[in-house]
Design an enzyme around this catalytic site. Structure first.
Site, short mmCIF file in Angstrom:
data_model
loop_
_atom_site.label_atom_id
_atom_site.label_comp_id
_atom_site.label_asym_id
_atom_site.label_seq_id
_atom_site.Cartn_x
_atom_site.Cartn_y
_atom_site.Cartn_z
N HIS A 161 0.85 -1.18 0.00
CA HIS A 161 0.00 0.00 0.00
C HIS A 161 0.89 1.23 0.00
CE1 HIS A 161 -3.35 2.64 0.76
NE2 HIS A 161 -2.80 3.07 1.88
N LYS A 165 -0.92 10.64 1.05
CA LYS A 165 0.02 10.12 0.05
C LYS A 165 -0.41 10.52 -1.36
CE LYS A 165 -0.59 5.87 1.36
NZ LYS A 165 -1.53 6.13 2.48
N ASP A 170 -1.97 3.94 -4.57
CA ASP A 170 -2.74 3.06 -3.70
C ASP A 170 -2.12 1.67 -3.57
OD1 ASP A 170 -4.98 2.65 -1.96
OD2 ASP A 170 -5.79 1.31 -3.49
N GLU A 186 -6.73 8.34 -6.54
CA GLU A 186 -7.94 8.63 -5.77
C GLU A 186 -7.65 9.78 -4.81
OE1 GLU A 186 -10.62 6.90 -2.10
OE2 GLU A 186 -9.02 5.67 -2.97
N ARG A 238 17.40 14.64 12.95
CA ARG A 238 17.55 16.02 12.49
C ARG A 238 18.88 16.25 11.77
NH1 ARG A 238 15.64 20.08 17.19
NH2 ARG A 238 15.86 21.49 15.42
#
Length: 314
Positions: free
Chosen positions: A142, A163, A181, A206, A247
């Site tokens: 996914h 996403k 997707d 989508e 960081r």
């Protein structure tokens, strides 16, 4: 077990059929390696894998041609052709004409024989490459796969985190969508993962609140790509104030996909962050590291040199 049919092989390489009476459409190739049966024609059948695609080139043909005893030559051919599990045989080079007895044995054992004008080494290289892709181990993940500045970036994260919206912004900024997707991933070598989209949803995104968007129709063919190597993973996650995020970037985090470790950047999401620009920067930074420049190490070296200089002055 994955397979390709002999019919697919013939169609892909535009092979000429030499045994038209043999029905080959349901014959399957399950091995990604190709074999030249030179040792087998010489009589050595130890470790012979009869399920591989067999390729006869100039060396094999010349060896048989120089056998003066026709009965001995036919015996060697028959011993090879008695392995009925051979999916098919491809004869390379335009000037090579197969022995009539080879075609006769093929008809008797139902082994299709094809012909190509390509040199033997060139055909084997192309066949190996094609079979390794088609028969590669695979899984579905996914996420969203985007080509950013030539780097294949797999964007993952929980459903609804953004996403697809990030991919849409990246496409608008000139990058190319590969899959949304669901991403089908193939392990085509010990170091390479190849990503693509399921054919039924290819080029579609989508977007919540809008629905299905056809990227190819809206942005043109230049905004999409069929396949792309997976070079970098960007994992989107909700901002967690209790978590310590990297960081500096001196150490890499990895995600294991089918035994291959892929560099992974965890990107915390909160309102106001431009995720598309962050993904672009991550891709460029990853590319710089591949080319030998690491900004975090350069800064660290500069700081250490400055500290040593100050200590010497004191």
């Amino acid at each position: 077990m994955y397979f390709v049919t002999v019919a697919q092989l013939r169609e892909h390489f535009k092979l000429d059929i030499l045994t038209p009476n043999i029905d080959y459409k349901d014959r399957k190739i399950t091995q990604c390696d190709v074999n030249r049966p030179a040792l087998q024609l010489a009589g050595f059948f130890d470790y012979f894998d009869q399920t591989r695609l067999q390729v006869i080139g100039k060396v094999e043909h010349t060896y048989l041609e120089k056998i003066d005893d026709e009965e001995e030559r036919n015996r060697k051919i028959k011993k090879l052709m008695d392995f009925a599990d051979i999916p098919c045989i491809v004869i390379c080079r335009e000037e090579i004409n197969p022995f009539p007895y080879l075609l006769q044995c093929a008809e008797q054992n139902g082994i299709p024989i094809f012909k190509t004008d390509l040199p033997t080494s060139s055909f084997i290289a192309e066949a190996n490459r094609w079979l390794h892709v088609e028969l590669a181990p695979r899984l579905s993940m996914h996420g969203v796969l985007v080509d950013i500045f030539g780097e294949g970036v797999l964007i993952t994260g929980e459903s609804g985190i953004g996403k697809s919206e990030t991919a849409l912004e990246l496409v608008k900024r000139g990058h190319r969508l590969v899959a949304d997707d669901a991403v089908e991933i193939k392990k085509v070598s010990a170091k390479t993962l190849l990503g693509t989209a399921p054919e039924v949803i290819r080029h579609f995104i989508e977007v919540r609140g809008i629905g299905i968007v056809d990227i190819k129709q809206i942005f043109g063919v230049g905004a999409v790509k069929e396949t792309k190597n997976i070079d970098l993973i960007i994992r989107l996650e909700g901002w967690d104030q209790t978590k310590q995020y990297d960081r500096l970037g001196l150490t890499n985090e990895y995600t294991d996909i089918m035994g291959i470790k892929v560099v992974t950047n965890a990107i915390p999401i909160r309102p106001g962050r431009n995720v598309a620009i962050i993904c672009e920067t991550a891709a460029i930074n990853f590319r710089q590291k591949k080319m030998g420049y690491n900004a975090a190490e350069a800064l660290n070296n500069r700081v250490m040199n400055n500290l040593q200089k100050n200590n010497l002055e004191m």
